[in-house]
Scaffold this motif. Structure first.
Motif, short mmCIF file in Angstrom:
data_model
loop_
_atom_site.label_atom_id
_atom_site.label_comp_id
_atom_site.label_asym_id
_atom_site.label_seq_id
_atom_site.Cartn_x
_atom_site.Cartn_y
_atom_site.Cartn_z
N UNK A 10 29.58 23.26 113.59
CA UNK A 10 29.76 22.13 112.65
C UNK A 10 30.63 21.09 113.35
N UNK A 11 30.95 21.08 114.45
CA UNK A 11 31.65 20.27 115.23
C UNK A 11 31.32 20.16 116.91
N UNK A 12 31.75 19.10 117.37
CA UNK A 12 31.71 19.14 118.85
C UNK A 12 32.78 20.19 119.56
N UNK A 13 33.83 20.28 119.01
CA UNK A 13 34.76 21.43 119.53
C UNK A 13 34.12 22.75 118.99
N UNK A 14 33.39 23.00 118.00
CA UNK A 14 33.03 24.17 117.89
C UNK A 14 31.79 24.51 118.95
N UNK A 15 30.78 23.63 119.18
CA UNK A 15 29.99 23.77 120.01
C UNK A 15 30.32 24.10 121.38
N UNK A 16 31.50 23.35 121.71
CA UNK A 16 32.04 23.59 123.10
C UNK A 16 32.79 24.93 123.36
N UNK A 17 33.53 25.43 122.37
CA UNK A 17 34.03 26.65 122.31
C UNK A 17 32.94 27.77 122.44
N UNK A 18 31.71 27.78 121.61
CA UNK A 18 30.68 28.49 121.66
C UNK A 18 30.16 28.70 123.38
N UNK A 19 29.91 27.50 123.58
CA UNK A 19 29.30 27.46 125.15
C UNK A 19 30.22 28.14 126.28
N UNK A 20 31.54 27.76 126.08
CA UNK A 20 32.38 28.36 126.98
C UNK A 20 32.54 29.79 126.82
N UNK A 21 32.38 30.49 125.66
CA UNK A 21 32.52 31.96 125.47
C UNK A 21 31.16 32.48 126.14
N UNK A 22 30.05 31.63 125.98
CA UNK A 22 28.86 32.26 126.68
C UNK A 22 28.98 32.29 128.08
N UNK A 23 29.17 31.54 128.57
CA UNK A 23 29.26 31.26 130.07
C UNK A 23 30.45 32.11 130.90
N UNK A 24 31.02 32.47 130.02
CA UNK A 24 32.58 33.30 130.44
C UNK A 24 31.49 34.69 130.56
N UNK A 25 30.73 35.21 129.99
CA UNK A 25 30.08 36.19 130.27
C UNK A 25 29.26 36.42 131.88
N UNK A 26 29.09 35.23 132.22
CA UNK A 26 28.55 35.29 133.57
C UNK A 26 29.70 35.09 134.69
N UNK A 27 30.75 35.07 134.12
CA UNK A 27 31.91 34.97 135.16
C UNK A 27 32.62 33.56 135.26
N UNK A 28 32.15 32.70 134.56
CA UNK A 28 32.51 31.30 134.78
C UNK A 28 33.50 31.06 133.44
N UNK A 29 35.00 31.12 133.81
CA UNK A 29 35.82 31.13 132.73
C UNK A 29 36.58 29.64 132.53
N UNK A 30 36.07 28.56 133.15
CA UNK A 30 36.39 27.27 133.03
C UNK A 30 35.21 26.33 133.10
N UNK A 31 35.51 25.29 132.06
CA UNK A 31 34.24 24.38 131.83
C UNK A 31 34.60 22.88 131.63
#
Length: 251
Positions: free
Chosen positions: A15-36
């Protein structure tokens, strides 16, 4: 294992750009990338936005302040690589590419080396970059980082992260524009719908009973209408704008 389809749907429902960013960050953290870090590398006049490093970021604040104070943006090999190629890449490839460029003087190379060493000390030891280029030439990118070097490259994961990055990029910037829905022909919608099902151009041609050249013709028209240059981005936009649904079309 990351459920790519589920994550893309979550990003598209945000519903917001902040939420889109949060979801993306959470997803790529599963690949080992904890900072975006998402950066507008050039002005985006269509959205009324100016170039801005760290337009959305989870990098440490003190590192971002230090980076800007040292004017590291002008020497960053990751930034340099984004301007050279639209393909996703590992950071060490960016470093190697810059070092091979005869146009780069010793000061640039030494400062770049200092930058990467300091980034490692700040917990940004290694990462990947995913550039995005619009049809009008606007450039943006995400940098994904981890606190230790990658011991073995995984190009399958790189491709998956790039796919997620494209979905995030499209959705994130959609909050800064009032999108108009381009008019698509039935065949163009068919191509987009089957693309959403993961079909290749050759498979789409067989399904629709046309030649591969005809499928490419439809893609070219789709790109022009959507002002994008990526099939992935066009497909994500088509779903978000309601041009197609995620349900499989009739053959």
């Amino acid at each position: 294992m990351v459920d790519i389809g589920k994550v893309i749907e979550e990003i598209q429902r945000s519903a917001s750009s902040a939420e889109a960013f949060r979801i993306f960050c959470k997803a790529v953290e599963q690949y080992g990338y904890d900072k975006v870090c998402f950066t507008l590398m050039t002005d985006h006049p269509a959205l009324g936005l100016q170039a801005f490093h760290g337009f959305a970021t989870s990098y440490p604040d003190d590192w971002m302040s230090h980076y800007m104070a040292q004017d590291y943006y002008s020497f960053d090999p990751v930034v340099y690589r984004c301007f050279q190629s639209p393909a996703p890449f590992f950071w060490d490839d960016a470093v190697a590419a810059q070092s091979r460029d005869p146009a780069k003087d010793d000061k640039t190379l030494l400062t770049s080396k200092k930058l990467m060493n300091e980034a490692g000390d700040a917990g940004l030891a290694d990462g990947i970059g995913v550039p995005f280029v619009s049809m009008s030439g606007e450039l943006s990118a995400v940098g994904l980082s981890r606190d230790r070097p990658v011991t073995e490259r995984n190009y399958h994961e790189l491709a998956e992260v790039a796919l997620l990055g494209n979905a995030f990029h499209d959705k994130f910037l959609s909050f800064y524009a009032s999108p108009t829905v381009p008019r698509m022909t039935d065949r163009e919608r068919d191509v987009l719908a089957w693309s959403a099902e993961g079909k290749t151009d050759a498979e789409i041609a067989i399904i629709l009973g046309v030649s591969a050249a005809t499928v490419r013709f439809h893609w070219n028209n789709i790109f022009k209408k959507m002002q994008v240059s990526s099939k992935v981005l066009a497909t994500c936009m088509a779903i978000r704008l309601g041009i197609i649904s995620v349900q499989k079309p009739a053959a």
